[in-house]
Scaffold this motif. Structure first.
Motif, PDB file in Angstrom:
ATOM      1  N   UNK A  82       0.823  -1.171   0.027  1.00 31.37           N
ATOM      2  CA  UNK A  82      -0.072   0.095   0.118  1.00 31.37           C
ATOM      3  C   UNK A  82       0.865   1.266   0.152  1.00 31.37           C
ATOM      4  N   UNK A  83       0.511   2.205  -0.394  1.00 30.76           N
ATOM      5  CA  UNK A  83       1.248   3.543  -0.655  1.00 30.76           C
ATOM      6  C   UNK A  83       0.219   4.755  -0.390  1.00 30.76           C
ATOM      7  N   UNK A  84       0.884   5.884  -0.187  1.00 32.66           N
ATOM      8  CA  UNK A  84      -0.032   6.942   0.005  1.00 32.66           C
ATOM      9  C   UNK A  84       0.781   8.164   0.304  1.00 32.66           C
ATOM     10  N   UNK A  85       0.272   9.186   0.326  1.00 28.27           N
ATOM     11  CA  UNK A  85       0.801  10.745   0.477  1.00 28.27           C
ATOM     12  C   UNK A  85       1.405  10.740   2.125  1.00 28.27           C
ATOM     13  N   UNK A  86       2.275  11.549   2.179  1.00 22.97           N
ATOM     14  CA  UNK A  86       2.816  11.698   3.738  1.00 22.97           C
ATOM     15  C   UNK A  86       1.536  12.283   4.464  1.00 22.97           C
ATOM     16  N   UNK A  87       1.753  12.353   5.901  1.00 26.05           N
ATOM     17  CA  UNK A  87       0.635  12.901   6.727  1.00 26.05           C
ATOM     18  C   UNK A  87       0.348  14.445   6.228  1.00 26.05           C
ATOM     19  N   UNK A  88       1.331  15.037   6.160  1.00 22.56           N
ATOM     20  CA  UNK A  88       1.063  16.700   5.867  1.00 22.56           C
ATOM     21  C   UNK A  88       1.953  16.891   4.750  1.00 22.56           C
ATOM     22  N   UNK A  89       1.395  17.487   3.597  1.00 21.52           N
ATOM     23  CA  UNK A  89       2.171  17.804   2.575  1.00 21.52           C
ATOM     24  C   UNK A  89       1.659  18.766   1.550  1.00 21.52           C
ATOM     25  N   UNK A  90       2.503  19.371   0.634  1.00 18.93           N
ATOM     26  CA  UNK A  90       1.776  19.943  -0.559  1.00 18.93           C
ATOM     27  C   UNK A  90       0.852  19.182  -1.249  1.00 18.93           C
ATOM     28  N   UNK A  91      -0.038  19.793  -2.096  1.00 19.56           N
ATOM     29  CA  UNK A  91      -0.965  19.103  -2.826  1.00 19.56           C
ATOM     30  C   UNK A  91      -0.458  18.200  -3.900  1.00 19.56           C
ATOM     31  N   UNK A  92      -0.572  16.585  -3.646  1.00 25.18           N
ATOM     32  CA  UNK A  92      -0.022  15.710  -4.391  1.00 25.18           C
ATOM     33  C   UNK A  92      -1.249  14.948  -4.901  1.00 25.18           C
ATOM     34  N   UNK A 147     -11.982  19.785   0.045  1.00 27.86           N
ATOM     35  CA  UNK A 147     -12.198  21.228  -0.136  1.00 27.86           C
ATOM     36  C   UNK A 147     -10.779  21.999  -0.244  1.00 27.86           C
ATOM     37  N   UNK A 148      -9.838  21.120  -0.566  1.00 25.83           N
ATOM     38  CA  UNK A 148      -8.470  21.786  -0.660  1.00 25.83           C
ATOM     39  C   UNK A 148      -8.461  22.512  -2.134  1.00 25.83           C
ATOM     40  N   UNK A 149      -8.052  23.867  -2.003  1.00 29.96           N
ATOM     41  CA  UNK A 149      -7.893  24.517  -2.931  1.00 29.96           C
ATOM     42  C   UNK A 149      -6.433  25.100  -2.986  1.00 29.96           C
ATOM     43  N   UNK A 150      -6.182  25.725  -4.164  1.00 29.62           N
ATOM     44  CA  UNK A 150      -4.699  26.001  -4.459  1.00 29.62           C
ATOM     45  C   UNK A 150      -4.553  27.632  -3.731  1.00 29.62           C
ATOM     46  N   UNK A 151      -3.607  27.761  -2.830  1.00 32.32           N
ATOM     47  CA  UNK A 151      -3.560  29.074  -2.335  1.00 32.32           C
ATOM     48  C   UNK A 151      -2.139  29.590  -2.533  1.00 32.32           C
ATOM     49  N   UNK A 152      -1.199  28.797  -2.226  1.00 29.27           N
ATOM     50  CA  UNK A 152       0.230  29.081  -2.405  1.00 29.27           C
ATOM     51  C   UNK A 152       1.098  27.781  -2.877  1.00 29.27           C
ATOM     52  N   UNK A 153       2.017  27.954  -3.464  1.00 29.79           N
ATOM     53  CA  UNK A 153       2.733  26.957  -3.979  1.00 29.79           C
ATOM     54  C   UNK A 153       3.373  25.710  -3.009  1.00 29.79           C
ATOM     55  N   UNK A 154       3.639  26.337  -1.716  1.00 28.79           N
ATOM     56  CA  UNK A 154       4.358  25.335  -0.778  1.00 28.79           C
ATOM     57  C   UNK A 154       3.198  25.281   0.348  1.00 28.79           C
ATOM     58  N   UNK A 155       2.023  25.729   0.229  1.00 28.81           N
ATOM     59  CA  UNK A 155       0.964  25.230   1.336  1.00 28.81           C
ATOM     60  C   UNK A 155       1.024  23.786   1.671  1.00 28.81           C
ATOM     61  N   UNK A 156       0.929  23.407   2.768  1.00 34.56           N
ATOM     62  CA  UNK A 156       0.859  21.877   3.185  1.00 34.56           C
ATOM     63  C   UNK A 156      -0.733  21.836   3.591  1.00 34.56           C
ATOM     64  N   UNK A 157      -1.156  20.500   3.602  1.00 35.23           N
ATOM     65  CA  UNK A 157      -2.444  20.072   3.563  1.00 35.23           C
ATOM     66  C   UNK A 157      -2.358  19.172   4.728  1.00 35.23           C
ATOM     67  N   UNK A 158      -2.889  19.298   6.023  1.00 41.45           N
ATOM     68  CA  UNK A 158      -2.874  18.048   6.992  1.00 41.45           C
ATOM     69  C   UNK A 158      -4.073  17.194   6.660  1.00 41.45           C
ATOM     70  N   UNK A 159      -4.882  17.524   5.700  1.00 41.17           N
ATOM     71  CA  UNK A 159      -5.944  16.439   5.088  1.00 41.17           C
ATOM     72  C   UNK A 159      -5.513  15.230   4.637  1.00 41.17           C
TER      73      UNK A 159
END
Length: 543
Positions: A82-92, A147-159
């Motif tokens: 199984x694989x997935x994104x890190x816990x908190x990261x920029x939009x991937x 509800x993730x939206x683009x705000x800044x290039x390096x904004x991380x998302x805890x979702x």
């Protein structure tokens, strides 16, 4: 006369005398290629490997070589369970793991979104991928919209903390066998349950799985899955930084940790297949090991990192050695018996070493004069200097050279912070704009060669064999040496024979670097170009 009775190998298929051994495990024999193919199809494919998984009270489950393994041999290839994104990261992208770039939508920048669950993705191809299918169904059934939206290039998302655990939980129905394989891995949940991170996960991850998705799992199981990821996952990333995710490889997870491991691993293809490579010869019966931390950390930092992230105390031979195999990677000069007038690179200088490296509270004592300091002083000083070097502007060499010079009375040439600065300088000199090999003045070319030799000395002690670190240094070193030879030959400082000898020395280094790095993704063309360039240089000096 006594005769030793020798057992004659027999074919695995027909039991007749055989002399062809399996090329993989070297444990079974065949009388012909036809029977080898038959045996492979009939089940040997599932058993053929150069290792086995053992269990002991001391080590738990661990991987052991079932035969002698050669340096550079691929021990294991494994797809992620199984694989997935890190816990908190920029939009991937949830499908391929690529870092997303926004597109123009309705006069503003935003990401492409899955038409069903609204998670940011690359495109419709990734949206329809198998890896996203089950989670998308689960969220769509409950009308959940991300509800993730683009705000800044390096904004991380805890979702993103919900994605990887959710994928494992959904396997209970879609792939129960794999679910059980993953759930059988060590979690160390008891060590993590009351940490600040897991208190947050209780509120976010558990609520999402139970209340939003309506899945029938209890809190402990949900948090256990997250803890299994934290304990066992591998950090998968592309060399260019475009992709980063975490993945669980069930078999590879059985390897024990060692701060001087005998393997390295790479990731191959879009499926992120893990290939495990022997960096040194491994004898039959020997543990097959990997490192769970950074090899160029000092003992204080390595053991702290492992304790926090993997929940155990490392007691390997390197951690027990206060000098770290003579590198003194985590040590500093004694301030009492060393003065600014003393030769700072002399081996006779007093060095502070831990009186007990396995006890972080143990005092540090000078090997020369016996002066002692408390461990907390080492922690404070080490952390302050780490913050300083991490804050440096890494766009050019000046700040790193100044750091080395500033602390030369405190940090010896192989302290881990100096090594970090030297590694940065090795990469800048010869590669950065304005500092390419053709642009470097002679004194900086010599500086690069000296840096490579310093780093190679550390690599030989801490990452010996066919390691990526050592291969990279050899590649940089041969390029600088070849350029130096070219200049000296053109300036009539070298005879034709002398130039040929030095270029052949560079070729030897390049051949070793090629042996080490040729399996690395994206390295084939680079290595071929390097070999061709050096061959052309050899030809030009032979005119």
């Amino acid at each position: 006369m006594d005769y030793i009775r020798r057992e004659i190998p027999v074919c695995e298929v027909c039991q007749r005398p055989a002399n062809q051994t399996c090329g993989g495990c070297k444990l079974v024999y065949y009388c012909s290629k036809a029977h080898q193919k038959h045996g492979w199809k009939e089940g040997h494919k599932l058993k053929c490997c150069a290792y086995k998984i053992n269990y002991s009270e001391e080590l738990g489950r661990h991987m052991v070589a079932t035969r002698d393994i050669q340096q550079g041999e691929i021990i294991l290839k494994e797809k992620p369970a199984v694989s997935g994104p890190k816990m908190s990261c920029t939009a991937h992208c949830l499908s391929c793991g690529v870092k997303l770039q926004p597109i123009q939508k309705d006069d503003q920048l935003d990401f492409y979104k899955c038409s069903s669950c609204n998670w940011p993705m690359c495109d419709v191809v990734c949206e329809k991928s198998e890896v996203h299918r089950e989670e998308c169904k689960a969220m769509s059934r409950k009308n959940y919209k991300c509800n993730i939206k683009y705000e800044t290039p390096e904004k991380t998302e805890a979702a993103y903390c919900v994605i990887a655990p959710m994928r494992v939980l959904l396997m209970k129905e879609s792939n129960p066998r794999q679910y059980e394989n993953i759930m059988s891995l060590e979690s160390h949940l008891k060590d993590r349950i009351n940490t600040p991170l897991y208190l947050v996960l209780k509120a976010n991850l558990v609520t999402f799985v139970i209340q939003v998705l309506g899945l029938s799992f209890d809190e402990e199981t949900i948090l256990k899955v997250s803890s299994i990821f934290d304990t066992n996952s591998f950090d998968v990333r592309c060399p260019d930084g475009s992709k980063r995710l975490r993945a669980i490889y069930v078999t590879a997870s059985m390897m024990n940790h060692n701060c001087r491991p005998n393997t390295r691993h790479i990731y191959i293809g879009d499926d992120n297949i893990l290939a495990l490579i022997a960096t040194v010869p491994i004898s039959k019966g020997e543990l097959i090991t990997a490192t769970y931390t950074q090899s160029l950390y000092g003992t204080l930092d390595r053991r702290k990192h492992i304790k926090i992230n993997k929940c155990f105390d490392c007691e390997c031979e390197r951690c027990k050695d206060p000098t770290e195999f003579g590198t003194y990677l985590g040590n500093i000069y004694c301030s009492v018996c060393n003065s600014s007038s003393i030769d700072l690179v002399s081996e006779k200088n007093g060095m502070l070493v831990s009186t007990n490296p396995l006890d972080e509270t143990a005092p540090w004592k000078c090997e020369k004069c016996g002066y002692c300091i408390q461990s907390r002083q080492m922690f404070w000083g080490n952390n302050a200097l780490k913050q300083e070097i991490n804050a440096l502007n890494k766009s050019g060499p000046k700040v790193f050279e100044e750091f080395i010079d500033k602390y030369k009375a405190t940090l010896h040439p192989t302290n881990h912070l100096v090594i970090q600065a030297k590694l940065a300088l090795m990469q800048i000199y010869g590669n950065y704009k304005g500092y390419t090999l053709t642009e470097l003045p002679d004194y900086l070319l010599t500086r690069k060669i000296d840096l490579c030799h310093d780093l190679l000395e550390v690599a030989d002690k801490l990452e010996s064999g066919w390691t990526r670190f050592r291969g990279t240094i050899l590649l940089e070193l041969q390029g600088a040496m070849a350029m130096q030879t070219k200049r000296e030959f053109e300036d009539d400082k070298l005879t034709k024979a002398g130039a040929q000898d030095q270029l052949m020395e560079s070729m030897v280094l390049l051949q070793e670097a090629t042996n080490i790095l040729r399996i690395e993704p994206h390295m084939k063309e680079i290595l071929e170009t390097k070999v061709q360039d050096l061959s052309n240089l050899l030809d030009s000096t032979n005119v």
